[in-house]
Design a protein around this motif. Structure first.
Motif, PDB file in Angstrom:
ATOM      1  N   MET A   1      63.726-112.824   9.101  1.00  0.00           N
ATOM      2  CA  MET A   1      64.308-111.697   8.618  1.00  0.00           C
ATOM      3  C   MET A   1      62.901-110.197   8.801  1.00  0.00           C
ATOM      4  SD  MET A   1      65.229-110.605   5.286  1.00  0.00           S
ATOM      5  CE  MET A   1      64.676-111.578   4.120  1.00  0.00           C
ATOM      6  N   ILE A   2      61.665-111.062   9.450  1.00  0.00           N
ATOM      7  CA  ILE A   2      60.564-110.093   9.325  1.00  0.00           C
ATOM      8  C   ILE A   2      60.273-110.395  10.904  1.00  0.00           C
ATOM      9  CG2 ILE A   2      57.856-109.806   8.540  1.00  0.00           C
ATOM     10  CD1 ILE A   2      60.141-109.203   6.372  1.00  0.00           C
ATOM     11  N   GLN A   3      59.504-109.369  11.814  1.00  0.00           N
ATOM     12  CA  GLN A   3      59.339-109.504  12.736  1.00  0.00           C
ATOM     13  C   GLN A   3      57.670-108.409  12.088  1.00  0.00           C
ATOM     14  OE1 GLN A   3      61.320-107.719  15.065  1.00  0.00           O
ATOM     15  NE2 GLN A   3      62.528-109.678  16.102  1.00  0.00           N
ATOM     16  N   LYS A   4      56.369-109.334  13.058  1.00  0.00           N
ATOM     17  CA  LYS A   4      55.481-108.871  12.925  1.00  0.00           C
ATOM     18  C   LYS A   4      54.204-107.515  13.729  1.00  0.00           C
ATOM     19  CE  LYS A   4      53.565-112.053   8.354  1.00  0.00           C
ATOM     20  NZ  LYS A   4      52.932-113.075   8.407  1.00  0.00           N
ATOM     21  N   ASN A   5      55.125-107.868  15.130  1.00  0.00           N
ATOM     22  CA  ASN A   5      54.827-107.233  15.897  1.00  0.00           C
ATOM     23  C   ASN A   5      55.801-106.134  16.160  1.00  0.00           C
ATOM     24  OD1 ASN A   5      56.658-108.545  16.463  1.00  0.00           O
ATOM     25  ND2 ASN A   5      55.649-109.287  18.660  1.00  0.00           N
ATOM     26  N   PRO A   9      57.298-100.544   9.654  1.00  0.00           N
ATOM     27  CA  PRO A   9      56.941-101.553   8.560  1.00  0.00           C
ATOM     28  C   PRO A   9      57.487-102.426   7.878  1.00  0.00           C
ATOM     29  CG  PRO A   9      57.613 -98.808   7.754  1.00  0.00           C
ATOM     30  CD  PRO A   9      58.252 -99.342   9.147  1.00  0.00           C
ATOM     31  N   ILE A  10      56.326-103.803   7.441  1.00  0.00           N
ATOM     32  CA  ILE A  10      57.020-104.659   6.704  1.00  0.00           C
ATOM     33  C   ILE A  10      57.828-104.603   5.533  1.00  0.00           C
ATOM     34  CG2 ILE A  10      56.299-107.583   5.879  1.00  0.00           C
ATOM     35  CD1 ILE A  10      54.434-106.944   8.298  1.00  0.00           C
ATOM     36  N   TYR A  11      57.073-104.167   4.723  1.00  0.00           N
ATOM     37  CA  TYR A  11      58.396-103.652   3.085  1.00  0.00           C
ATOM     38  C   TYR A  11      60.181-103.632   3.826  1.00  0.00           C
ATOM     39  CZ  TYR A  11      57.918 -98.845   3.549  1.00  0.00           C
ATOM     40  OH  TYR A  11      57.973 -97.230   3.601  1.00  0.00           O
ATOM     41  N   TYR A  12      59.429-102.611   4.737  1.00  0.00           N
ATOM     42  CA  TYR A  12      61.158-102.222   5.502  1.00  0.00           C
ATOM     43  C   TYR A  12      62.255-102.410   6.008  1.00  0.00           C
ATOM     44  CZ  TYR A  12      64.727 -98.647   7.745  1.00  0.00           C
ATOM     45  OH  TYR A  12      65.677 -98.199   8.210  1.00  0.00           O
ATOM     46  N   ARG A  47      52.255-110.286  -1.982  1.00  0.00           N
ATOM     47  CA  ARG A  47      53.322-109.937  -2.788  1.00  0.00           C
ATOM     48  C   ARG A  47      53.511-108.761  -2.777  1.00  0.00           C
ATOM     49  NH1 ARG A  47      52.480-113.984  -7.766  1.00  0.00           N
ATOM     50  NH2 ARG A  47      53.551-112.359  -8.660  1.00  0.00           N
ATOM     51  N   MET A  48      52.385-107.741  -2.075  1.00  0.00           N
ATOM     52  CA  MET A  48      52.648-106.033  -2.836  1.00  0.00           C
ATOM     53  C   MET A  48      53.359-105.773  -1.784  1.00  0.00           C
ATOM     54  SD  MET A  48      50.270-103.930  -4.666  1.00  0.00           S
ATOM     55  CE  MET A  48      50.038-102.323  -3.344  1.00  0.00           C
ATOM     56  N   THR A  49      53.945-105.930  -0.571  1.00  0.00           N
ATOM     57  CA  THR A  49      55.079-106.165   0.347  1.00  0.00           C
ATOM     58  C   THR A  49      55.915-106.124  -0.306  1.00  0.00           C
ATOM     59  OG1 THR A  49      53.038-106.041   1.936  1.00  0.00           O
ATOM     60  CG2 THR A  49      55.478-106.481   2.119  1.00  0.00           C
ATOM     61  N   VAL A  50      56.270-106.688  -0.952  1.00  0.00           N
ATOM     62  CA  VAL A  50      57.226-107.756  -1.199  1.00  0.00           C
ATOM     63  C   VAL A  50      57.405-106.489  -2.090  1.00  0.00           C
ATOM     64  CG1 VAL A  50      58.774-109.560  -2.179  1.00  0.00           C
ATOM     65  CG2 VAL A  50      56.849-109.958  -0.623  1.00  0.00           C
ATOM     66  N   ARG A  51      57.085-106.243  -3.237  1.00  0.00           N
ATOM     67  CA  ARG A  51      57.102-105.839  -4.542  1.00  0.00           C
ATOM     68  C   ARG A  51      57.152-104.185  -4.069  1.00  0.00           C
ATOM     69  NH1 ARG A  51      52.098-105.914  -7.396  1.00  0.00           N
ATOM     70  NH2 ARG A  51      52.998-107.783  -7.434  1.00  0.00           N
ATOM     71  N   GLN A  52      57.107-104.004  -2.802  1.00  0.00           N
ATOM     72  CA  GLN A  52      57.559-102.600  -2.172  1.00  0.00           C
ATOM     73  C   GLN A  52      59.198-102.343  -2.042  1.00  0.00           C
ATOM     74  OE1 GLN A  52      54.851-100.155  -0.580  1.00  0.00           O
ATOM     75  NE2 GLN A  52      56.431 -98.334  -0.480  1.00  0.00           N
TER      76      GLN A  52
END
Ligand code: 16G
Length: 241
Positions: A1-5, A9-12, A47-52
């Motif tokens: 579910m995550i596309q880095k390019n 934003p990744i958290y979104y 983990r910060m991104t996941v936390r957000q």
């Protein structure tokens, strides 16, 4: 579910992915979701991104945290229109949920001056006092305390109270329930209410007081209901005059 390019934003992306999993019932209400660490490792993100992402979902009511346990999928709130005078059983059935009732107590009491005035009976007249927990798909939704005149609702029993009082009044007693006035306010669960609703003491609840009357204008019931604020929301349609 995550596309880095992706420009998103990744958290979104993670947030939207989890929302979708909830909507598609891959994650079920009450289920514990993976930990921050697990998400971080699975998608190779911090983990910060996941936390957000998780904090946003908690704030938006999709998830809830239980201290020392983890993060869980929240139950969707039941949306209740405030226009029609409906019963709990009808409300739940119309949503495809199965209503059930736990009778906590059912007894005869004498009308206090206040209840006598509200129910238009003499002070001291016999009333039924009924306390029940109302459940939908076996989850506690509301705790109700109802007063109804014994003379009016003669023959009311605990067996009937386990089902629908409105059904009994209309279809067995042949009375017509016509009008209701309801007052709604924010409150918090007191000790007994918290136990009945399976929430922490002090948890937010919606307090509703309803007085309904028959087509003859005779008051039928005075009910004080405490609804779980995390399971219920009310809507009202309005016209501009
Ligand atoms: C709802 C009513 C309550 C009524 C009950 C009848 C509110 C706040 N209260 O819970 O006044 O007595 O329905 O339900 O909506 P029943 O017919 O399923 O027993």
């Amino acid at each position: 579910m995550i596309q880095k390019n992706s420009p998103l934003p990744i958290y979104y992306q993670l947030e939207e992915g989890i929302k979708e999993a909830i909507q598609q019932q891959q994650l079920m209400p009450g289920e514990m979701i993976p930990s921050e660490r697990e998400y971080a490792e699975k998608y190779g993100i911090s983990r910060m991104t996941v936390r957000q992402a998780l904090s946003n979902l908690v704030n938006d009511g999709y998830l809830y945290r239980q201290r020392g346990k983890g993060t869980f999928v929240a139950h969707q709130k039941i949306e209740q229109p405030l226009q029609g005078l409906t019963s709990f059983s009808e409300d739940m059935r119309s949503r495809g949920l199965v209503p059930s009732t736990r009778v906590i107590s059912f007894k005869e009491v004498e009308a206090t001056i206040d209840l006598a005035a509200k129910l238009d009976v003499k002070a001291g007249a016999p009333l039924f006092e009924l306390k029940r927990v109302r459940l939908a798909d076996e989850l506690p939704m509301a705790y109700e305390m109802l007063y109804i005149s014994k003379e009016l609702a003669h023959g009311l029993t605990e067996e009937i109270a386990v089902n629908s009082i409105y059904d009994y009044v209309e279809n067995k007693l042949g009375l017509k329930i016509q009008h209701g006035r309801q007052v709604l306010e924010a409150s918090f669960a007191r000790k007994t209410e918290a136990e009945m609703l399976e929430v922490a003491e002090g948890a937010p609840v919606l307090l509703i007081e309803r007085r309904s009357t028959l087509d003859t204008n005779k008051p039928l019931e005075v009910v004080r209901s405490v609804y779980r604020a995390d399971r219920y929301k009310f809507t009202i349609d309005m016209e501009r005059f």
